[in-house]
Design a protein around this motif. Sequence first.
Motif, PDB file in Angstrom:
ATOM      1  N   ARG A 273      -8.265   4.432  -3.802  1.00 47.44           N
ATOM      2  CA  ARG A 273      -7.097   3.944  -3.063  1.00 47.44           C
ATOM      3  C   ARG A 273      -5.978   4.970  -2.986  1.00 47.44           C
ATOM      4  O   ARG A 273      -5.023   4.803  -2.246  1.00 47.44           O
ATOM      5  N   GLU A 274      -6.106   6.055  -3.740  1.00 54.30           N
ATOM      6  CA  GLU A 274      -5.068   7.094  -3.707  1.00 54.30           C
ATOM      7  C   GLU A 274      -5.259   8.073  -2.560  1.00 54.30           C
ATOM      8  O   GLU A 274      -4.433   8.964  -2.350  1.00 54.30           O
ATOM      9  N   ALA A 275      -6.329   7.912  -1.791  1.00 56.21           N
ATOM     10  CA  ALA A 275      -6.600   8.835  -0.680  1.00 56.21           C
ATOM     11  C   ALA A 275      -5.702   8.524   0.519  1.00 56.21           C
ATOM     12  O   ALA A 275      -5.500   7.365   0.880  1.00 56.21           O
ATOM     13  N   SER A 276      -5.196   9.556   1.149  1.00 53.88           N
ATOM     14  CA  SER A 276      -4.380   9.390   2.352  1.00 53.88           C
ATOM     15  C   SER A 276      -5.269   9.380   3.590  1.00 53.88           C
ATOM     16  O   SER A 276      -6.440   9.775   3.534  1.00 53.88           O
ATOM     17  N   LEU A 277      -4.727   8.957   4.712  1.00 53.77           N
ATOM     18  CA  LEU A 277      -5.487   8.980   5.972  1.00 53.77           C
ATOM     19  C   LEU A 277      -5.877  10.403   6.342  1.00 53.77           C
ATOM     20  O   LEU A 277      -6.967  10.635   6.874  1.00 53.77           O
ATOM     21  N   LYS A 278      -5.005  11.347   6.066  1.00 54.84           N
ATOM     22  CA  LYS A 278      -5.304  12.744   6.366  1.00 54.84           C
ATOM     23  C   LYS A 278      -6.525  13.215   5.558  1.00 54.84           C
ATOM     24  O   LYS A 278      -7.432  13.853   6.097  1.00 54.84           O
TER      25      LYS A 278
ATOM     26  N   TYR B  14      12.154   8.363 -11.966  1.00 53.61           N
ATOM     27  CA  TYR B  14      12.653   7.074 -12.430  1.00 53.61           C
ATOM     28  C   TYR B  14      11.763   5.943 -11.914  1.00 53.61           C
ATOM     29  O   TYR B  14      11.354   5.944 -10.753  1.00 53.61           O
ATOM     30  N   PHE B  15      11.468   5.004 -12.808  1.00 52.70           N
ATOM     31  CA  PHE B  15      10.659   3.841 -12.435  1.00 52.70           C
ATOM     32  C   PHE B  15      11.542   2.610 -12.602  1.00 52.70           C
ATOM     33  O   PHE B  15      11.906   2.238 -13.721  1.00 52.70           O
ATOM     34  N   PRO B  16      11.920   1.940 -11.510  1.00 50.94           N
ATOM     35  CA  PRO B  16      12.884   0.836 -11.609  1.00 50.94           C
ATOM     36  C   PRO B  16      12.322  -0.381 -12.342  1.00 50.94           C
ATOM     37  O   PRO B  16      11.150  -0.715 -12.223  1.00 50.94           O
ATOM     38  N   VAL B  17      13.171  -1.019 -13.111  1.00 50.85           N
ATOM     39  CA  VAL B  17      12.859  -2.284 -13.775  1.00 50.85           C
ATOM     40  C   VAL B  17      13.863  -3.302 -13.257  1.00 50.85           C
ATOM     41  O   VAL B  17      15.079  -3.094 -13.373  1.00 50.85           O
TER      42      VAL B  17
ATOM     43  N   TYR C 126       0.044   6.855   4.189  1.00 51.74           N
ATOM     44  CA  TYR C 126       0.971   7.717   4.920  1.00 51.74           C
ATOM     45  C   TYR C 126       1.893   8.514   3.996  1.00 51.74           C
ATOM     46  O   TYR C 126       2.134   9.694   4.218  1.00 51.74           O
ATOM     47  N   ASP C 127       2.406   7.831   2.988  1.00 54.33           N
ATOM     48  CA  ASP C 127       3.448   8.449   2.153  1.00 54.33           C
ATOM     49  C   ASP C 127       3.297   7.913   0.734  1.00 54.33           C
ATOM     50  O   ASP C 127       3.422   6.705   0.504  1.00 54.33           O
ATOM     51  N   ARG C 128       3.014   8.771  -0.208  1.00 57.11           N
ATOM     52  CA  ARG C 128       2.802   8.345  -1.588  1.00 57.11           C
ATOM     53  C   ARG C 128       3.975   7.546  -2.128  1.00 57.11           C
ATOM     54  O   ARG C 128       3.808   6.654  -2.976  1.00 57.11           O
ATOM     55  N   ALA C 129       5.163   7.832  -1.640  1.00 58.48           N
ATOM     56  CA  ALA C 129       6.343   7.129  -2.137  1.00 58.48           C
ATOM     57  C   ALA C 129       6.230   5.626  -1.912  1.00 58.48           C
ATOM     58  O   ALA C 129       6.764   4.827  -2.685  1.00 58.48           O
TER      59      ALA C 129
ATOM     60  N   GLU D 117       6.493   2.095  -4.954  1.00 56.74           N
ATOM     61  CA  GLU D 117       7.456   0.996  -4.926  1.00 56.74           C
ATOM     62  C   GLU D 117       6.858  -0.236  -5.605  1.00 56.74           C
ATOM     63  O   GLU D 117       5.735  -0.633  -5.322  1.00 56.74           O
ATOM     64  N   THR D 118       7.636  -0.840  -6.501  1.00 58.25           N
ATOM     65  CA  THR D 118       7.155  -2.028  -7.195  1.00 58.25           C
ATOM     66  C   THR D 118       7.546  -3.290  -6.424  1.00 58.25           C
ATOM     67  O   THR D 118       8.437  -3.274  -5.578  1.00 58.25           O
ATOM     68  N   ALA D 119       6.851  -4.367  -6.740  1.00 64.44           N
ATOM     69  CA  ALA D 119       7.132  -5.648  -6.096  1.00 64.44           C
ATOM     70  C   ALA D 119       8.082  -6.459  -6.957  1.00 64.44           C
ATOM     71  O   ALA D 119       8.037  -6.406  -8.180  1.00 64.44           O
TER      72      ALA D 119
END
Length: 490
Positions: A140-145, A231-234, A322-325, A329-331
């Motif tokens: 799942r870490e693979a990009s479309l490119k 930084y990993f938001p909590v 498209y973009d690893r960022a 993002e957490t839910a």
Amino acid sequence: MELLAPAGSADKLYYCYAYGADAAYIGLKNFSLRAKADNFYEDEYRRVAELRKKFPSKKLHCALNISFHNDEIDSFISNIPYFKLYPIDAFIVQDLGIVPILQKEFPDAQLHLSTQASCMNREAVRMYRSLGFSRVVMGREASLKEIAEIKDAVPEMEIECFVHGAMCIAYSGRCLMSAYINGRSGQSGFCSHTCRWDYDVLVGGEQRDTGRMLAQSGDLVLRERKRPDEYFPVYEGENFTAVLSSKDLCMIDHLADLKKAGVDSLKIEGRMKSIYYVALITRAYRKALDALDGKITDGQARPFIDELYKVSHRPFTTAFYYDRAKADETASGASESPWDLAAETGDILSEQQKKEILGRGEKLSMRRRAEYEGMVPEARAAYDERVRDNPGRYLTPCTEKEGWEMYALTALNMMDKDTELEIVTPDTVSQRLDADDYELINPATGEIYSWCCNGHPCVIYTCMNLSGGALLRSRNKNWKDDGAAPAPGA
């Protein structure tokens, strides 16, 4: 592109096929990473074989994607005669130790590499191709490119990609958090989803409320000491704390890009999801693919796609494509559905079956009439009072109605004439079912239920067409529309 849907049970397998999947994937008990799904065992191969006859063009994939210990290999080998009873077209595996066994015992079945193997480069794909694999489920870490580059380099290998459903915060799902906290290994199919538990962020002593306020402010973050700039938001909400919970994947508005990259199969996650989820998500992607292929217009597909956002889900993301960022993002929480699945409809009853039920209703009516006419006036008055005060004990017998048909019905939630119901089918977004359009009947007595719930023997007598896998959904009384527009694949 093939549409591949999840089937955690024989019932879900039916809805995968009926609602538009080209293929479905199942798990066999104890050998799948969804061990808590119903999975398949005992004599369910008979139902699977019947469904393959009913849907002859559909395919069946089987997940054997656990990491095998020695005793599990032995158990699998001892169960091979049973597994051969299933009409399996392909096995999804990550453990290479099982490959020669499958090649020997199931020579006609294809080998598909599980996403758990984290295959994400052309050289790895070439290697798996040389071992006999015909398809790779991309990490799942693979990009479309990267996927497009792999397809160009190894065009003979089929590429399968997840397009919808829950994501795991761990690398290709290889997580030890569940095993660490409560001894349930995700690599043996027993993940307890500890990353999505409801944690409280606290400080000691009398400062606990201060800790909660800080967590709810959004200012609290995790930082690994040797990575001072990451930084990993909590964030703690009303009913949750988002620390490691990832967003849900949704690529329904990007199917053209997946096709352009050379993807051969689109995979929906969710063998532990409900029938309602499986049916509506599969249907939405079916219509989107049909629009992409020019079989229907975008306008015809859009109402079905919009229904996808009304199924319970976490916030959506396009993850790594498209973009690893986006994947980082957490839910924070999950949406609720405005609808609950009220009932599953089955096959239409034969004329003989319908006559028998109507006959029971007629006999009951005649017997009651005879008993009533034989009563003295005082007894009649007492009987009338009992009927008035206890309508649930004196149900009305059914009578024949011109143009109405009876269907088998499995009630899942309570329904009565005040329940707001809609019909959902593979080709109907939704259709209101008014109280005058149906009756819920006890087939053993011919009586019309005043209400019905799970466990009640029931048929539905209606003027509406409920053939072909129709579902009945009821309005979720606790749902509140916040007015927020969906964010397709955001």
